[in-house]
Design an enzyme around this catalytic site. Structure first.
Site, PDB file in Angstrom:
ATOM      1  N   ASP A   1       0.854  -1.193   0.000  1.00 50.11           N
ATOM      2  CA  ASP A   1       0.000   0.000   0.000  1.00 50.11           C
ATOM      3  C   ASP A   1       0.890   1.243   0.000  1.00 50.11           C
ATOM      4  O   ASP A   1       1.691   1.425   0.932  1.00 50.11           O
ATOM      5  CB  ASP A   1      -0.888   0.022   1.245  1.00 50.11           C
ATOM      6  CG  ASP A   1      -1.940  -1.084   1.270  1.00 50.11           C
ATOM      7  OD1 ASP A   1      -1.813  -2.036   0.466  1.00 50.11           O
ATOM      8  OD2 ASP A   1      -2.870  -1.002   2.086  1.00 50.11           O
TER       9      ASP A   1
ATOM     10  N   LYS B   1      -7.470   3.042  -2.596  1.00 51.25           N
ATOM     11  CA  LYS B   1      -7.727   3.022  -1.149  1.00 51.25           C
ATOM     12  C   LYS B   1      -7.972   4.439  -0.662  1.00 51.25           C
ATOM     13  O   LYS B   1      -7.329   5.387  -1.116  1.00 51.25           O
ATOM     14  CB  LYS B   1      -6.517   2.399  -0.447  1.00 51.25           C
ATOM     15  CG  LYS B   1      -6.556   2.388   1.070  1.00 51.25           C
ATOM     16  CD  LYS B   1      -5.304   1.707   1.614  1.00 51.25           C
ATOM     17  CE  LYS B   1      -5.144   1.871   3.114  1.00 51.25           C
ATOM     18  NZ  LYS B   1      -3.901   1.233   3.622  1.00 51.25           N
TER      19      LYS B   1
ATOM     20  N   LYS C   1     -10.622  -0.208  -1.414  1.00 50.90           N
ATOM     21  CA  LYS C   1     -10.317  -0.446  -0.006  1.00 50.90           C
ATOM     22  C   LYS C   1     -10.679   0.784   0.812  1.00 50.90           C
ATOM     23  O   LYS C   1     -10.212   1.888   0.534  1.00 50.90           O
ATOM     24  CB  LYS C   1      -8.838  -0.782   0.183  1.00 50.90           C
ATOM     25  CG  LYS C   1      -8.441  -1.001   1.663  1.00 50.90           C
ATOM     26  CD  LYS C   1      -6.997  -1.445   1.795  1.00 50.90           C
ATOM     27  CE  LYS C   1      -6.556  -1.547   3.258  1.00 50.90           C
ATOM     28  NZ  LYS C   1      -5.153  -2.007   3.401  1.00 50.90           N
TER      29      LYS C   1
END
Length: 292
Positions: free
Chosen positions: A137, A201, A237
């Site tokens: 990430d 995300k 996400k």
């Protein structure tokens, strides 16, 4: 590569009023999903996270071992998707989860601000992967986005994507709470997808405004529009401030309503959380549980 011009191929962002109306509609729809089966799926979609300044090999080992023990303690409930940690703990988690299907997620690339040299970001990512990370990430450069340097922001993602290799799952954090407007949230989502991310995300959880349903609606619409043009499915996400079962089910329902049930797999939907795990588990078993 020039990415900014590709934004012109897509419709503009919805207005704030349109987003608010969509969120209100989906909140009503989410009531139908407030049940044990949905909570089980949401639990299985969690990237169980510890990103604290006081993390240590000992504390992260205990954290990971507790997650692994869940397979035995609750065999009827699907376990979390991954454990998410800082890069220096990837190998530590790898030892603890060895022999299980649990994935290892590492934040990297100068997380959480992403304000360092591109070469440093690339090295940190490559070291996390070398140590055993299955997923990485990273944070999109928010400063560049706010100043309109879209090509520079996207090209950083492209370079990091190339450093990782295609077999590693990349999630790009757009830090929606800093971008604020639907226009910038949509642009950041599309640019990340143009540059090769596997997931978009919401947040790092390290600034005041983390995940919001409004940002999620804009992001999921961007994912849908990108899929309609390219045929490539990108995941979503939600992370930062997702604490209650109601929070998790609302994000589940946003994905269901905008992207469809085919996105409701752990390959395309994740929740970054720590406290939400206990709260979802409590709802599933019907009494208060403090497992983690």
């Amino acid at each position: 590569m020039e990415y900014a011009t590709k934004l012109q191929e897509y419709a503009p962002a919805p207005s704030a009023e349109e987003v608010d109306a969509e969120v209100a509609r989906i909140r009503e729809a989410a009531l139908r999903n407030m049940n044990v089966e949905t909570c089980k799926f949401c639990y299985s979609a969690i990237d169980l996270t510890t990103l604290s300044c006081n993390d240590s090999e000992e504390s992260v080992t205990r954290f990971a071992e507790r997650a692994v023990a869940f397979y035995k303690d609750y065999p009827e409930i699907p376990n979390v998707a991954s454990i998410c940690i800082y890069p220096s703990f990837v190998e530590t988690v790898g030892v603890a989860v060895d022999g299980t299907p649990m994935r290892i997620t590492s934040v990297a690339g100068g997380f959480p601000a992403a304000q360092t040299f591109l070469e440093v970001k690339m090295l940190e990512v490559s070291m996390a992967v070398e140590n055993g990370a299955d997923e990485v990430d990273i944070v999109l450069n928010v400063g560049k986005m706010l100043k309109g340097h879209y090509d520079e922001a996207a090209n950083e993602v492209e370079m990091i994507r190339g450093e990782m290799g295609e077999e590693i799952t990349l999630k790009v954090i757009i830090e929606s709470g800093a971008l604020k407007s639907p226009d910038l949230i949509r642009k950041a989502s599309l640019l990340s997808m143009f540059a090769g991310t596997d997931f978009v995300k919401t947040s790092t959880g390290k600034i005041d405004v983390a995940a919001t349903p409004e940002a999620a609606v804009v992001m999921c619409r961007a994912i849908r529009d990108y899929y309609e043009k390219t045929g490539r499915k990108v995941g979503f996400k939600a992370a930062g401030g997702v604490r209650t079962p109601e929070d998790a089910v609302l994000y589940y329902t946003i994905v269901e309503e905008i992207l469809g049930k085919e996105w409701l797999t752990t390959d395309l939907f994740r929740i970054g959380a720590s406290s939400a795990a206990n709260n979802l588990l409590s709802t599933i078993v019907g009494h208060d549980v403090k497992y983690f």
